[in-house]
Scaffold this motif. Structure first.
Motif, mmCIF file in Angstrom:
data_model
loop_
_atom_site.group_PDB
_atom_site.id
_atom_site.type_symbol
_atom_site.label_atom_id
_atom_site.label_comp_id
_atom_site.label_asym_id
_atom_site.label_seq_id
_atom_site.Cartn_x
_atom_site.Cartn_y
_atom_site.Cartn_z
ATOM 1 N N ASP A 373 -21.185 -1.791 42.200
ATOM 2 C CA ASP A 373 -20.786 -3.191 42.321
ATOM 3 C C ASP A 373 -21.942 -4.129 41.970
ATOM 4 O OD1 ASP A 373 -18.645 -5.134 43.193
ATOM 5 O OD2 ASP A 373 -20.254 -5.706 44.573
ATOM 6 N N LEU A 374 -23.141 -3.790 42.420
ATOM 7 C CA LEU A 374 -24.286 -4.647 42.106
ATOM 8 C C LEU A 374 -24.627 -4.594 40.615
ATOM 9 C CD1 LEU A 374 -26.506 -3.973 45.248
ATOM 10 C CD2 LEU A 374 -25.372 -6.124 44.644
ATOM 11 N N PHE A 375 -24.493 -3.411 39.996
ATOM 12 C CA PHE A 375 -24.676 -3.339 38.541
ATOM 13 C C PHE A 375 -23.643 -4.213 37.828
ATOM 14 C CE2 PHE A 375 -26.922 0.959 38.864
ATOM 15 C CZ PHE A 375 -28.138 0.457 38.435
ATOM 16 N N ARG A 376 -22.406 -4.172 38.315
ATOM 17 C CA ARG A 376 -21.351 -5.000 37.697
ATOM 18 C C ARG A 376 -21.705 -6.473 37.805
ATOM 19 N NH1 ARG A 376 -16.928 -7.758 39.666
ATOM 20 N NH2 ARG A 376 -17.358 -7.044 41.794
ATOM 21 N N ARG A 377 -22.144 -6.894 38.993
ATOM 22 C CA ARG A 377 -22.471 -8.295 39.205
ATOM 23 C C ARG A 377 -23.709 -8.699 38.402
ATOM 24 N NH1 ARG A 377 -19.488 -10.387 43.445
ATOM 25 N NH2 ARG A 377 -18.442 -8.821 44.732
ATOM 26 N N ALA A 378 -24.585 -7.731 38.122
ATOM 27 C CA ALA A 378 -25.795 -8.019 37.342
ATOM 28 C C ALA A 378 -25.523 -8.017 35.842
ATOM 29 C CB ALA A 378 -26.881 -6.992 37.671
ATOM 30 N N GLY A 379 -24.283 -7.757 35.438
ATOM 31 C CA GLY A 379 -23.959 -7.706 34.014
ATOM 32 C C GLY A 379 -24.482 -6.459 33.336
ATOM 33 N N ARG A 380 -24.507 -5.332 34.058
ATOM 34 C CA ARG A 380 -25.003 -4.067 33.524
ATOM 35 C C ARG A 380 -23.898 -3.013 33.599
ATOM 36 N NH1 ARG A 380 -30.540 -3.240 36.800
ATOM 37 N NH2 ARG A 380 -30.527 -1.279 35.603
ATOM 38 N N PRO A 381 -22.828 -3.177 32.825
ATOM 39 C CA PRO A 381 -21.678 -2.270 32.953
ATOM 40 C C PRO A 381 -21.986 -0.825 32.606
ATOM 41 C CG PRO A 381 -21.441 -3.675 31.014
ATOM 42 C CD PRO A 381 -22.588 -4.227 31.815
ATOM 43 N N SER A 382 -22.873 -0.586 31.632
ATOM 44 C CA SER A 382 -23.195 0.801 31.274
ATOM 45 C C SER A 382 -23.840 1.537 32.454
ATOM 46 C CB SER A 382 -24.137 0.829 30.068
ATOM 47 O OG SER A 382 -23.512 0.292 28.924
ATOM 48 N N ASP A 383 -24.651 0.821 33.233
ATOM 49 C CA ASP A 383 -25.253 1.432 34.422
ATOM 50 C C ASP A 383 -24.228 1.596 35.542
ATOM 51 O OD1 ASP A 383 -27.885 1.603 33.359
ATOM 52 O OD2 ASP A 383 -28.128 -0.547 33.696
ATOM 53 N N ALA A 384 -23.233 0.723 35.561
ATOM 54 C CA ALA A 384 -22.211 0.802 36.611
ATOM 55 C C ALA A 384 -21.302 2.008 36.422
ATOM 56 C CB ALA A 384 -21.383 -0.479 36.637
ATOM 57 N N VAL A 385 -21.033 2.411 35.183
ATOM 58 C CA VAL A 385 -20.058 3.466 34.904
ATOM 59 C C VAL A 385 -20.366 4.763 35.647
ATOM 60 C CG1 VAL A 385 -19.190 5.004 33.091
ATOM 61 C CG2 VAL A 385 -19.225 2.535 32.719
ATOM 62 N N PRO A 386 -21.569 5.355 35.524
ATOM 63 C CA PRO A 386 -21.805 6.626 36.236
ATOM 64 C C PRO A 386 -21.741 6.478 37.752
ATOM 65 C CG PRO A 386 -23.834 5.800 35.250
ATOM 66 C CD PRO A 386 -22.732 4.969 34.703
ATOM 67 N N GLU A 387 -22.103 5.292 38.257
ATOM 68 C CA GLU A 387 -22.037 5.078 39.707
ATOM 69 C C GLU A 387 -20.581 5.045 40.174
ATOM 70 O OE1 GLU A 387 -24.564 5.255 41.559
ATOM 71 O OE2 GLU A 387 -26.217 4.989 40.127
ATOM 72 N N TYR A 388 -19.704 4.385 39.401
ATOM 73 C CA TYR A 388 -18.283 4.383 39.762
ATOM 74 C C TYR A 388 -17.726 5.797 39.733
ATOM 75 C CZ TYR A 388 -17.596 -0.683 39.891
ATOM 76 O OH TYR A 388 -17.636 -2.008 40.241
ATOM 77 N N ARG A 389 -18.130 6.590 38.751
ATOM 78 C CA ARG A 389 -17.645 7.977 38.679
ATOM 79 C C ARG A 389 -18.101 8.780 39.892
ATOM 80 N NH1 ARG A 389 -18.979 8.644 32.228
ATOM 81 N NH2 ARG A 389 -17.043 7.696 31.449
ATOM 82 N N ALA A 390 -19.339 8.589 40.299
ATOM 83 C CA ALA A 390 -19.851 9.289 41.478
ATOM 84 C C ALA A 390 -19.108 8.844 42.736
ATOM 85 C CB ALA A 390 -21.350 9.039 41.633
ATOM 86 N N ALA A 391 -18.825 7.551 42.828
ATOM 87 C CA ALA A 391 -18.111 7.035 43.998
ATOM 88 C C ALA A 391 -16.698 7.592 44.055
ATOM 89 C CB ALA A 391 -18.087 5.506 43.967
ATOM 90 N N ILE A 392 -16.029 7.683 42.910
ATOM 91 C CA ILE A 392 -14.673 8.227 42.863
ATOM 92 C C ILE A 392 -14.668 9.678 43.320
ATOM 93 C CG2 ILE A 392 -12.797 8.916 41.291
ATOM 94 C CD1 ILE A 392 -13.541 6.371 39.642
ATOM 95 N N ALA A 393 -15.642 10.447 42.856
ATOM 96 C CA ALA A 393 -15.716 11.867 43.211
ATOM 97 C C ALA A 393 -15.924 12.065 44.705
ATOM 98 C CB ALA A 393 -16.832 12.545 42.427
ATOM 99 N N ALA A 394 -16.631 11.126 45.356
ATOM 100 C CA ALA A 394 -16.954 11.273 46.776
ATOM 101 C C ALA A 394 -15.939 10.609 47.694
ATOM 102 C CB ALA A 394 -18.344 10.700 47.055
ATOM 103 N N ALA A 395 -15.069 9.740 47.170
ATOM 104 C CA ALA A 395 -14.118 9.005 48.008
ATOM 105 C C ALA A 395 -13.081 9.957 48.586
ATOM 106 C CB ALA A 395 -13.448 7.903 47.196
ATOM 107 N N GLY A 396 -12.748 9.786 49.872
ATOM 108 C CA GLY A 396 -11.759 10.659 50.497
ATOM 109 C C GLY A 396 -10.402 10.028 50.636
#
Length: 425
Positions: A373-396
């Motif tokens: 989310d902070l990468f998204r707000r900072a205008g860094r979408p390429s950095d946000a992508v792997p973090e979103y993928r990691a979050a999805i994998a860990a979400a229950g």
């Protein structure tokens, strides 16, 4: 294709299991007997409801069927001659009849699960099982343990209650102050499991939120006025729950997807709940503690007319206070998000990096989602992508995964058209 009766029964189980066990346990004096009877009632419901349809009040159907099964079992035991006295010695006495001042089976169950004779991990496991209605496999996932290990823990705790003859009751007034802090922790656990469901198809379990607030009110009414410290703590928790819960109806789309705080319709927030929460906050203000700090955070969100007007300085200060009472990686992550809102997303990311250095195990869904989310707000979408993928994998939770997938798709689209700038540029 799934059986609609079985699918619907899962919702009834989550909503009614704990309530039914608490009611039957009061009648029988034994949690294990009550659990078995309720499980049998649900097994019977699968057969009966498939044939006759789901009743108008499924919770009452389950409780009535479980009560009959439990009483039938006790009658059979009492008819076994010499075993009658043995059974009576092994089984705690049923709880006292309803007292006008202590009318609630769920509150009795909470105090029983929180008895000081039980180890703290056992108290949490019992609460999740018999108050929140989570299945053993879900509790095991929360504890990061195997289902077999968790089943043994719950079985041993039930045996301890039976062997120590721990009564199913709210303790006498003289014992309330020393027993209440543990009960408050359990009520909050109940609320958070409702507001942020750890597993299952729904992001929010409304019945647990409602029950936690109702039981929290009961506890506040029980505590003597002269017990200032513990009474303030109880009102702080009630304030926290009411203020947080005021946003509940806006946290989901009609399709069940999560709606983040900055996208919620504030006009639809429960204003009566906010006023009640602020009133409780005034009562609690004479004390201190972690619930009061969290209630101040919830109040700052509740009174902000719009996202841009949020008082992030007050929120960061409240998180600093909370860290002094209850430091943890989770609190530190939430504080980092607030710092990012106050000082800019790059500063928030730097604080998250500090947390990772201090707590190398503080990975998974919350940290990855915060970084994304902070990468998204900072205008860094390429950095946000792997973090979103990691979050999805860990979400229950299914609804949380749905929200994160939407954000991931947005970030992937933005990354294709607007690659992320270098950090700090």
């Amino acid at each position: 294709m799934s059986d609609p009766t079985t699918t619907g029964l899962d919702g009834v189980y989550r909503a009614e299991f704990g309530r039914a066990v608490a009611t039957v346990a009061r009648l029988t004096g034994d949690i294990g007997t009550a659990e078995d009877a309720v499980q049998e009632a649900f097994a019977a419901a699968v057969r009966t409801w498939r044939r006759d349809g789901v009743p108008a009040n499924p919770g009452a159907w389950i409780t009535t069927a479980a009560r009959r099964r439990a009483l039938d079992g006790l009658r059979r035991e009492s008819a076994r001659g010499g075993k009658e006295r043995e059974a009576l010695r092994a089984t705690p006495a049923p709880a006292e009849p309803d007292d006008p001042g202590l009318p609630d089976d769920r509150l009795r169950m909470i105090f029983t699960c929180c008895h000081p004779a039980l180890a703290p991990p056992a108290r949490v496991a019992l609460t999740l099982r018999f108050v929140c209605g989570l299945r053993t496999t879900e509790i095991a996932r929360a504890f990061l343990q195997s289902e077999a290990t968790m089943a043994q823990r719950i079985t041993r705790a039930k045996a301890k209650i039976r062997q120590a003859r721990i009564p199913l009751r709210v303790p006498p007034a003289a014992l309330l102050p020393e027993r209440t802090p543990t009960v408050l922790a359990v009520i909050y656990l109940m609320f958070t499991e409702g507001y942020f469901a750890t597993s299952g198809p729904r992001a929010v379990r409304d019945e647990l939120c409602d029950e936690a607030i109702r039981v929290g009110r009961l506890l506040c009414d029980l505590l003597p006025v002269e017990e200032h410290a513990v009474r303030s703590e109880a009102y702080a928790l009630l304030a926290l729950m009411l203020l947080t819960d005021s946003r509940r109806s806006t946290r989901r789309t009609t399709g069940g997807e999560l709606v983040p705080l900055d996208e919620q319709d504030r006009a639809a927030w429960d204003r009566a709940g906010i006023r009640a929460g602020l009133d409780c906050l005034l009562i609690a203000a004479e004390g201190g503690g972690p619930y009061l700090a969290q209630a101040r955070i919830a109040a700052a969100h509740a009174v902000a007319p719009e996202w841009a007007a949020t008082d992030w300085r007050a929120i960061v200060a409240a998180y600093d206070e909370l860290m002094s009472y209850a430091p943890s990686p989770a609190v530190a992550v939430n504080r980092a998000i607030a710092v990012g809102m106050r000082d800019g997303p790059e500063r928030g990311l730097a604080v998250l990096d500090e947390i990772a250095d201090d707590h190398p195990r503080a990975a998974g869904h919350p940290v990855a989602a915060a970084r994304a989310d902070l990468f998204r707000r900072a205008g860094r979408p390429s950095d946000a992508v792997p973090e979103y993928r990691a979050a999805i994998a860990a979400a229950g939770n299914d609804a949380a995964r749905g929200y994160l997938r939407r954000r991931l798709a947005e970030a992937e689209g933005a990354a294709r058209t607007h690659p992320s700038p270098a950090a700090g540029s």
